[in-house]
Design an enzyme around this catalytic site. Structure first.
Site, mmCIF file in Angstrom:
data_model
loop_
_atom_site.group_PDB
_atom_site.id
_atom_site.type_symbol
_atom_site.label_atom_id
_atom_site.label_comp_id
_atom_site.label_asym_id
_atom_site.label_seq_id
_atom_site.Cartn_x
_atom_site.Cartn_y
_atom_site.Cartn_z
ATOM 1 N N HIS A 1 0.809 -1.214 0.000
ATOM 2 C CA HIS A 1 0.000 0.000 0.000
ATOM 3 C C HIS A 1 0.851 1.276 0.000
ATOM 4 O O HIS A 1 0.616 2.206 -0.776
ATOM 5 C CB HIS A 1 -0.941 -0.010 1.214
ATOM 6 C CG HIS A 1 -1.786 1.210 1.336
ATOM 7 N ND1 HIS A 1 -1.429 2.301 2.104
ATOM 8 C CD2 HIS A 1 -2.961 1.529 0.751
ATOM 9 C CE1 HIS A 1 -2.364 3.230 2.000
ATOM 10 N NE2 HIS A 1 -3.294 2.797 1.189
ATOM 11 N N CYS B 1 -0.033 -4.364 -16.834
ATOM 12 C CA CYS B 1 -0.189 -3.270 -15.871
ATOM 13 C C CYS B 1 0.479 -3.598 -14.543
ATOM 14 O O CYS B 1 0.336 -2.873 -13.568
ATOM 15 C CB CYS B 1 -1.674 -2.957 -15.644
ATOM 16 S SG CYS B 1 -2.629 -4.350 -15.000
ATOM 17 N N ARG C 1 -10.463 -0.767 -13.670
ATOM 18 C CA ARG C 1 -10.644 -2.110 -13.112
ATOM 19 C C ARG C 1 -11.728 -2.052 -12.043
ATOM 20 O O ARG C 1 -11.666 -1.251 -11.122
ATOM 21 C CB ARG C 1 -9.334 -2.611 -12.502
ATOM 22 C CG ARG C 1 -9.393 -4.076 -12.065
ATOM 23 C CD ARG C 1 -8.069 -4.517 -11.472
ATOM 24 N NE ARG C 1 -7.830 -3.913 -10.162
ATOM 25 C CZ ARG C 1 -6.690 -4.036 -9.471
ATOM 26 N NH1 ARG C 1 -5.677 -4.723 -10.006
ATOM 27 N NH2 ARG C 1 -6.545 -3.477 -8.301
ATOM 28 N N ARG D 1 -7.470 1.880 -10.579
ATOM 29 C CA ARG D 1 -8.067 1.012 -9.558
ATOM 30 C C ARG D 1 -9.234 1.702 -8.861
ATOM 31 O O ARG D 1 -9.076 2.777 -8.301
ATOM 32 C CB ARG D 1 -7.011 0.636 -8.511
ATOM 33 C CG ARG D 1 -5.722 0.080 -9.073
ATOM 34 C CD ARG D 1 -4.683 -0.074 -7.961
ATOM 35 N NE ARG D 1 -3.400 -0.540 -8.458
ATOM 36 C CZ ARG D 1 -2.422 0.256 -8.880
ATOM 37 N NH1 ARG D 1 -2.590 1.562 -8.870
ATOM 38 N NH2 ARG D 1 -1.296 -0.249 -9.311
ATOM 39 N N GLU E 1 -3.872 -12.758 -14.593
ATOM 40 C CA GLU E 1 -3.070 -12.792 -13.363
ATOM 41 C C GLU E 1 -3.111 -14.150 -12.673
ATOM 42 O O GLU E 1 -2.560 -14.328 -11.595
ATOM 43 C CB GLU E 1 -3.541 -11.690 -12.412
ATOM 44 C CG GLU E 1 -5.022 -11.727 -12.125
ATOM 45 C CD GLU E 1 -5.518 -10.477 -11.391
ATOM 46 O OE1 GLU E 1 -4.689 -9.775 -10.803
ATOM 47 O OE2 GLU E 1 -6.732 -10.231 -11.427
ATOM 48 N N SER F 1 1.276 -8.807 -13.422
ATOM 49 C CA SER F 1 2.454 -9.620 -13.100
ATOM 50 C C SER F 1 2.611 -9.853 -11.600
ATOM 51 O O SER F 1 3.266 -10.817 -11.183
ATOM 52 C CB SER F 1 3.721 -8.972 -13.673
ATOM 53 O OG SER F 1 3.894 -7.668 -13.150
ATOM 54 N N ASN F 2 1.994 -8.995 -10.755
ATOM 55 C CA ASN F 2 2.126 -9.183 -9.311
ATOM 56 C C ASN F 2 1.474 -10.488 -8.861
ATOM 57 O O ASN F 2 2.104 -11.350 -8.241
ATOM 58 C CB ASN F 2 1.485 -8.002 -8.560
ATOM 59 C CG ASN F 2 2.094 -6.667 -8.941
ATOM 60 O OD1 ASN F 2 3.224 -6.610 -9.409
ATOM 61 N ND2 ASN F 2 1.343 -5.606 -8.756
ATOM 62 N N ASP F 3 0.181 -10.628 -9.169
ATOM 63 C CA ASP F 3 -0.525 -11.847 -8.781
ATOM 64 C C ASP F 3 -0.072 -13.060 -9.598
ATOM 65 O O ASP F 3 -0.006 -14.177 -9.083
ATOM 66 C CB ASP F 3 -2.044 -11.666 -8.924
ATOM 67 C CG ASP F 3 -2.672 -11.090 -7.658
ATOM 68 O OD1 ASP F 3 -2.103 -11.300 -6.573
ATOM 69 O OD2 ASP F 3 -3.715 -10.433 -7.755
#
Length: 824
Positions: free
Chosen positions: A436, A775, A602, A526, A704, A726-728
């Protein structure tokens, strides 16, 4: 000849007459002559010219004495600030007294009296009509200097004797302390600036409202919005900053097309209003109803927006370049008991701050000296910040935080955003590049160092520190306030690329600034930021508000929830409308900032524990042992326990696209595990009026989850495109929790398994003629990852705002190496 007259009616003058009647009067005349036919309403009146001012000084023989009083003041200013302020006060008062005690020559007095009498008859006003007496300096509103506000204005003046007296005070106000000081700062000779006066029919905003509007955003310089402020009563309170007004944003490009794009409405406290009391004006307290209501309605907001565009367009064409305007407006009573109920423009002048800035230049930060390294972590962004350390351990302590301090804490959550926005820098013990603190600090453009492990122990409250994120991958916290340099980069010669360079955006307030960075739109916006910051209430609590209110009589916990909802939703009888409006306005600001480029929104992707933190959230959210892979994203939208709330998200998107005209907004479904789930989401959207393909609406899916890659050919039959998260995708491919410090060292988007999946889904999307972008965090952090994506043929790369320029340069270099033409 105009220049030998004491009185000129507004319709006799235009913008070319500034030397004779000052900027304010010239502009009033210009608008009455040129814009009345286009619907802009300006109250009529006349100008007392600069010739009249000169006549007073000459007749009274006081010019030489005034010069003597001011002699040497500039030299004192150069040597001694404290003495200068004392002398300024003493000498300014003496000059004003000289002018006020000077006799008004009989020929000038007779001319003013005749014009005032004509005003009552010629313009159809009652005897001794009330007027505003406004100063208008002849050097006013130059491109690099605004004299507005330096002199005085007198309101609700009635009767010729009072008009004459107010005029004398107005003439004397050419030598207010602030006006004397301002002219010296700008190197203007005191006797090359003269004063004209506007005698203008008073608009009865004392029983209605008034305010200021700009044809440009005052904070960012974004030119495609009209920014309006307003409050009850006479306009002086708003102009002087004596009241916290309502504010509104109107988006110009779609307003011109006939839409109703009020993309921002914020209710001010408006605690007082200025009204008439006999012959004087006085501030009185507003009523609770007034404080909890907007001071103008939507129709009036749009009317002011249209007038702002008309005025700006006229002055821009006349100047031959874009000329943003600073405009004062007023409403003439309620139209029943007092006045006509109509809106009027009472002043217009050029905006003098952002109109002078070079929009082709951005800043970079360079540390100029070294210091003792106190601690280091991962750098977020590329800025440098400094200030006094304030160690905050919990949300209960955030009220202790002061603007400009360096926030040092264990980790942050959405409740901390109010103080994060005012921090000079942020340092955390925990967190990775997708936490965060990292995400929010990027959006805010605040330097942030994350994952320091012991920052709260090492850094001491009140300690002076410099936080540098300008030295590569690692962020450093140094002892002391070190010197640093801000370098400017010219954007004019940036190379074009075939790969679209887009931006990740979350905080609407930043969109007007970020949208000015050259890019191809927003690859990820977001909703969570908007819901948390703007709304703060669980949507189901708003949907069930009436039911909860009944239960609150017997339940203290629910009673407290109702109180919080009522406080946040002031002005809204229908609580559901509050959610839709706030979400729509937040989305619209982002869409407007990047218009007409695509902006991919999103849908909400809070986890259950995050939703539970919203007001009323605990009533509707289950407890999950691993919320990261639980009830989130797509699985919520068609579920009967959340479906009505998803309907509100759909309504907000419809409002943005259909009412505001921002059809550059596309939508994206996050965490869609199966093809069947994707179909259910599309069907649910349709139930709420949001139809794929209608009015050009495209629906994307986040890629994801490994299933999104494996079945990409089947997902291509449901969605218009993919955006790789790419994070998840990394955490689910490698089987780790990206929030866990214990396995953080394994987390790496550059892992070969992740890269193979990404290469595979790009190939499949291309084969099925579907758009595909990314993203996730990786291309923002690693240039080599961005060039890998280019080699794979990806359509777009969405980056954090602070990495857009440097990554574009790298991608252009890679495309040139591959022989890829930017036009293809």
């Amino acid at each position: 000849m105009k220049d030998d007259k004491f009185i000129l009616w507004f319709e006799e003058i235009g913008i070319e007459d500034v030397p004779m009647v000052g900027g304010k009067n010239a502009s009033l005349g210009e608008m009455i002559k040129e814009l009345k036919a286009k619907g802009v309403s300006v109250p009529n009146g006349f100008a007392i010219t600069a010739t009249a001012y000169k006549h007073i000084l000459k007749n009274a023989g006081i010019e030489k004495e005034i010069k003597e009083v001011l002699k040497g003041l500039e030299d004192i200013k150069k040597k001694d600030d404290e003495l200068y302020l004392k002398e300024l006060k003493k000498r300014g008062k003496k000059v004003r007294t000289l002018i006020q005690e000077a006799e008004i020559p009989k020929d000038l007095r007779d001319a003013i009296a005749k014009a005032y009498a004509e005003m009552n008859t010629k313009l159809g006003y009652e005897k001794d009509t009330d007027v505003a007496i406004r100063s208008s300096a002849t050097a006013e509103d130059l491109p690099d200097a605004s004299f507005a506000g330096q002199q005085e204005t007198y309101l609700h003046i009635q009767g010729i004797n009072n008009v004459i007296d107010a005029c004398k005070r107005c003439f004397a106000s050419l030598f207010t302390d602030r006006a004397i000081s301002y002219r010296e700062d700008k190197n203007f000779d005191h006797f090359s600036v003269y004063l004209s006066i506007a005698v203008q029919k008073m608009v009865r905003s004392d029983s209605a409202s008034s305010g200021v509007l700009f044809s440009i955003d005052t904070e960012s310089g974004f030119k495609d919005v009209v920014y309006i402020t307003g409050a009850y009563g006479l306009g002086e309170n708003v102009v002087q900053g004596a009241v916290n007004p309502d504010d509104y944003y109107v988006f110009k490009p779609t307003l011109a097309k006939g839409f109703k794009p009020i993309i921002g409405k914020k209710m001010g406290t408006k605690k007082v209003k200025m009204v008439y009391v006999g012959k004087d004006t006085k501030n009185v307290n507003t009523t609770e109803k007034e404080r909890d209501s907007f001071c103008i309605n939507d129709e009036e907001i749009l009317q002011l927006g249209k007038w702002a565009m008309t005025i700006e367009d006229h002055y821009s064409k006349k100047a031959g370049y874009h000329k943003p305007m600073d405009i004062e407006w007023a409403k003439d009573g309620d139209g029943k008991k007092v006045g006509t109920g109509k809106l009027f423009i009472v002043q217009a002048r050029p905006e003098t701050v952002h109109s002078q800035k070079d929009v082709n230049v951005i800043k970079t930060y360079v540390l100029k000296e070294t210091g003792k390294l106190l601690i280091q972590g991962q750098a977020v962004g590329e800025m440098i910040g400094q200030g006094l350390v304030n160690v905050i351990h919990s949300a209960e302590e955030i009220s202790k935080f002061k603007k400009g301090q360096v926030l040092v804490t264990d980790m942050t959550d959405p409740d901390w955003e109010p103080i994060m926005k005012i921090a000079g820098a942020i340092v955390t013990n925990k967190g990775g590049r997708t936490c965060h603190a990292a995400i929010v600090s990027r959006e805010l453009g605040i330097p942030c160092v994350i994952g320091t492990e012991h920052g709260t122990d090492v850094l001491k409250p009140g300690q002076k520190v410099t936080v540098s994120c300008a030295e590569g991958e690692f962020g450093h916290v140094y002892d002391g306030l070190l010197k640093y340099e801000i370098k400017e980069i010219n954007l004019k010669n940036l190379p074009k690329t075939r790969t679209k360079i887009m931006m990740n955006v979350g905080i609407p307030e930043k969109a007007f600034v970020q949208g000015q960075i050259p890019c191809d739109g927003v690859g990820l916006a977001r909703e969570e930021f908007i819901i948390n910051s703007y709304i703060g209430i669980h949507p189901m609590a708003l949907i069930n508000y009436k039911e909860l209110k009944k239960k609150s009589k017997d339940d203290d916990k629910i009673e407290d929830i109702i109180k919080q909802i009522d406080e946040k939703t002031k002005g809204y009888e229908n609580k559901v409308e509050f959610f839709v409006d706030e979400l729509a306005e937040g989305i619209a600001k982002i869409a407007a900032g990047f218009y007409p480029n695509d902006v991919i929104i999103r849908f909400s992707d809070f986890k259950t524990n995050e939703y539970a933190n919203l007001i009323g959230g605990q009533l509707y959210e289950p407890e999950e042992s691993n919320a990261m892979i639980g009830w989130r994203g797509a699985s919520r939208y068609y579920d009967k326990n959340y479906k009505p709330a998803f309907g509100l998200e759909c309504q907000a998107i419809l409002k943005v696209r259909n009412q505001f005209g921002l059809t550059n907004v596309k939508v994206m479904i996050p965490f869609c595990r199966t093809v069947e789930e994707g179909k259910k989401c599309i069907a649910t959207m349709k139930e709420f009026g949001l139809k794929q393909g209608e009015n050009g609406l495209e629906v994307y899916v986040m890629c994801e989850i490994p299933s999104n890659v494996i079945l990409a050919d089947q997902f291509s039959q449901v969605f218009d495109g993919f955006s790789i998260g790419s994070n998840d995708l990394t955490q689910l491919t490698l089987g780790l929790d990206r929030d866990s410090q214990l396995v953080a060292h394994i987390y790496d988007e550059r892992n070969e398994a992740v890269k193979r999946l990404i290469a595979q889904v790009i190939k499949t999307a291309k084969a099925n003629k579907r758009k595909i972008g990314i993203c996730g965090q990786a291309p923002s952090d690693y240039e080599e990852f961005a060039t890998f994506l280019v080699e794979c043929g990806i359509d777009s790369i969405s980056l954090n705002p602070d990495t857009v320029i440097k990554t574009r340069l790298k991608i252009a270099e890679k495309e040139k190496e591959l022989g890829v033409s930017p036009e293809k």
